[in-house]
Design a protein around this motif. Structure first.
Motif, PDB file in Angstrom:
ATOM      1  N   LEU A 357       3.153   4.749   4.113  1.00 14.69           N
ATOM      2  CA  LEU A 357       2.668   4.751   5.489  1.00 14.69           C
ATOM      3  C   LEU A 357       3.784   4.998   6.511  1.00 14.69           C
ATOM      4  CD1 LEU A 357       0.554   4.357   7.706  1.00 14.69           C
ATOM      5  CD2 LEU A 357       0.854   1.877   7.453  1.00 14.69           C
ATOM      6  N   LEU A 381      -6.870   0.494   7.751  1.00 18.21           N
ATOM      7  CA  LEU A 381      -5.671  -0.251   7.367  1.00 18.21           C
ATOM      8  C   LEU A 381      -5.790  -1.757   7.585  1.00 18.21           C
ATOM      9  CD1 LEU A 381      -2.983   2.213   8.782  1.00 18.21           C
ATOM     10  CD2 LEU A 381      -3.584   1.833   6.376  1.00 18.21           C
ATOM     11  N   ALA A 394       1.038  -0.039  10.629  1.00 19.42           N
ATOM     12  CA  ALA A 394      -0.416  -0.166  10.511  1.00 19.42           C
ATOM     13  C   ALA A 394      -1.014  -0.671  11.816  1.00 19.42           C
ATOM     14  CB  ALA A 394      -0.769  -1.114   9.365  1.00 19.42           C
TER      15      ALA A 394
END
Length: 515
Positions: A357, A381, A394
């Motif tokens: 990510l 997420l 996130a």
């Protein structure tokens, strides 16, 4: 040359083509790549019923839903999103000057911060009563269409034109050009051949005759246009190759036109001499999205159009995932990072997500596509337990997504700026900061009355005009002057547009340079 040998007298006797409109005034649009017809005063619409002043609501109260035949509406009132969807008051545009509103729209940048760009799209597609001084010239409608053309949002422009009636002389030139760039020109050509008087230019007429398989008529039209002097030498050279490419085998490539229109762009591609979209307006990038182009060129076009909000993010990420990159660096690093992240996401692998990510977010951020990534993947997420850098990324993605409130009410990673949560939940009362941007955001949301510069507009219920100006104030995103942030957010908040204001403020706070 065989094409030039056609006698003018034969053509006149057989075809009797109507003359094209002549330039009679100032341009209606700054979109100078469109066909010549849009730079001329368009012919008035005939046989259209005059709208009644009773069709225009002058208050913001909830009204009964009624239906009106499209032919009775002013073009400036045509839209795709009803008030029940947009929630906008009935007099949003109606008390402003058509000329002023159109100028305000044209002055807006094409690269607005995504929350403002998405909101502007809603305004441009809204079905609302037209300004009181609206006329058959449809200046406001054309300004809305042209704003879509400026950003490359051809699907939206075409949908508006289709709704209004694309074969109207005042709209046909734009419909034809958009159809060329989207590869949907068959319907436009059919309409042109059925009603030759709406043809934007002689070259357009020749193109459509050839598309219909009437090569003799196309050749006759080219010869006549050249004789009349309405087709210049460069256009003759291009059209001649388009009609009979075998005659020019082995000859040097044609020079790049001084002024590239959708028609010249399309014909250059048809004769095997495609023009580069580099340096061309955003709308030309749309033509690269099809399956005929190379993967990299299609991705580059999609990234460009995603930045302006012209295409949905899913278009870009679908292209990213078509195949495995065979090279590295630049766009390929982004593709590889997003693919690796998506594999982990689909597998529900928190460890893989934590690994990939941050890299995917950094790559998208460097390309100005972080918001597109957040809109696509952010909502997914929340359910994954992540720590450290991945948890922060996130959260950033979640706060830039449509589910920003859910993320704001979840457990925040250590070190998260307090203002992120407060803005997302709309709870800024009593909050203070010594940071200039944060102070401006807080002041904008806590204002008890609209900013002074909008007082006259609001007093006269010129709501749309005020909103467009507020969007313009914040067009620089995270680089916006704090005073303009305060005024812009203050106006949106006072008008009940809190969701737009929160998303805009979050975008500024999340995308500003990191300390």
């Amino acid at each position: 040359m065989r094409i030039r040998a056609v006698a003018f007298s034969i053509y006149v006797a057989v075809f009797s083509l109507p003359a094209l409109a002549q330039d009679e005034g100032e341009p209606l649009s700054a979109i100078d790549w469109l066909s010549d017809v849009v730079r001329e005063v368009p012919k008035p619409i005939v046989d259209q019923p005059k709208p009644s002043t009773q069709d225009v609501s002058t208050d913001a109260s909830v009204i009964e839903v009624t239906t009106t035949p499209l032919g009775q509406l002013k073009l400036d009132a045509v839209g795709l999103l009803p008030r029940a969807t947009t929630g906008l008051p009935a007099d949003f545009w109606s008390r402003s000057s058509t000329k002023q509103l159109s100028a305000e729209l044209r002055n807006l940048r094409s690269d607005l911060p995504p929350p403002l760009g998405q909101f502007l799209t809603t305004l441009l597609l809204a079905e609302l009563p037209a300004p009181a001084d609206s006329a058959d010239g449809a200046e406001m409608f054309l300004a809305r269409v042209d704003k879509f053309l400026e950003t490359g949002a051809l699907d939206q422009a075409q949908a508006l034109i289709q709704r209004a009636g694309p074969s109207r002389p005042i709209l046909f030139g734009r419909w034809f050009d958009v159809s060329l760039l989207t590869g949907r020109e068959d319907a436009a050509c059919k309409a042109m051949l059925q009603t030759p008087s709406i043809a934007p230019t002689y070259p357009a007429r020749i193109f459509c005759l050839a598309r219909a398989g009437d090569w003799d008529a196309a050749a006759l039209t080219l010869g006549t246009g050249e004789t009349l002097g309405v087709i210049n030498d460069k256009e003759v050279a291009l059209l001649s190759r388009f009609l009979d490419p075998e005659l020019f085998e082995g000859e040097p490539l044609l020079p790049v036109p001084d002024r590239i229109t959708p028609l010249s762009f399309r014909m250059h591609a048809a004769i095997g001499e495609p023009l580069s979209i580099g340096g061309l307006p955003h709308a030309f990038a749309y033509s690269e999205l099809g399956d005929n182009g190379g993967w990299k060129s299609r991705i580059s076009a999609a990234e460009r159009l995603t930045r302006t909000g012209a295409v949905p993010p899913k278009t870009l990420f679908s292209l990213y995932n078509e195949r495995s990159p065979a090279a590295s660096g630049g766009v390929w690093d982004r593709v590889e990072a997003v693919q690796a992240f998506e594999v982990a996401l689909k597998a529900g692998d928190p460890g893989g997500i934590a690994t990939h990510l941050p890299r995917a977010m950094r790559g998208m951020r460097s390309a100005g596509l972080e918001h597109a990534f957040a809109q696509t993947y952010g909502p997914q997420l929340l359910k994954f337990p992540l720590t450290a850098e991945a948890a922060t990324e996130a959260l950033r993605a979640g706060l830039m997504s449509k589910d920003y409130e859910l993320f704001a009410n979840s457990e925040m990673p250590s070190g998260t700026p307090k203002i992120w949560k407060q803005v997302a939940t709309g709870q800024l009362a009593g909050l203070t900061s010594d940071d200039a941007m944060e102070e401006a955001v807080i002041a904008g949301f806590n204002a008890t009355q609209p900013p002074a510069q909008f007082a006259e507009l609001l007093e006269n219920r010129r709501l749309g005009e005020a909103v467009i100006q507020a969007i313009g104030l914040m067009a620089d995103g995270a680089r916006t002057d704090p005073a303009d942030i305060e005024r812009g957010l203050g106006l949106l908040t006072q008008l009940g547009l809190a969701d737009v204001a929160r998303q805009t403020a979050l975008h500024m706070l999340l995308t500003r340079p990191r300390a």
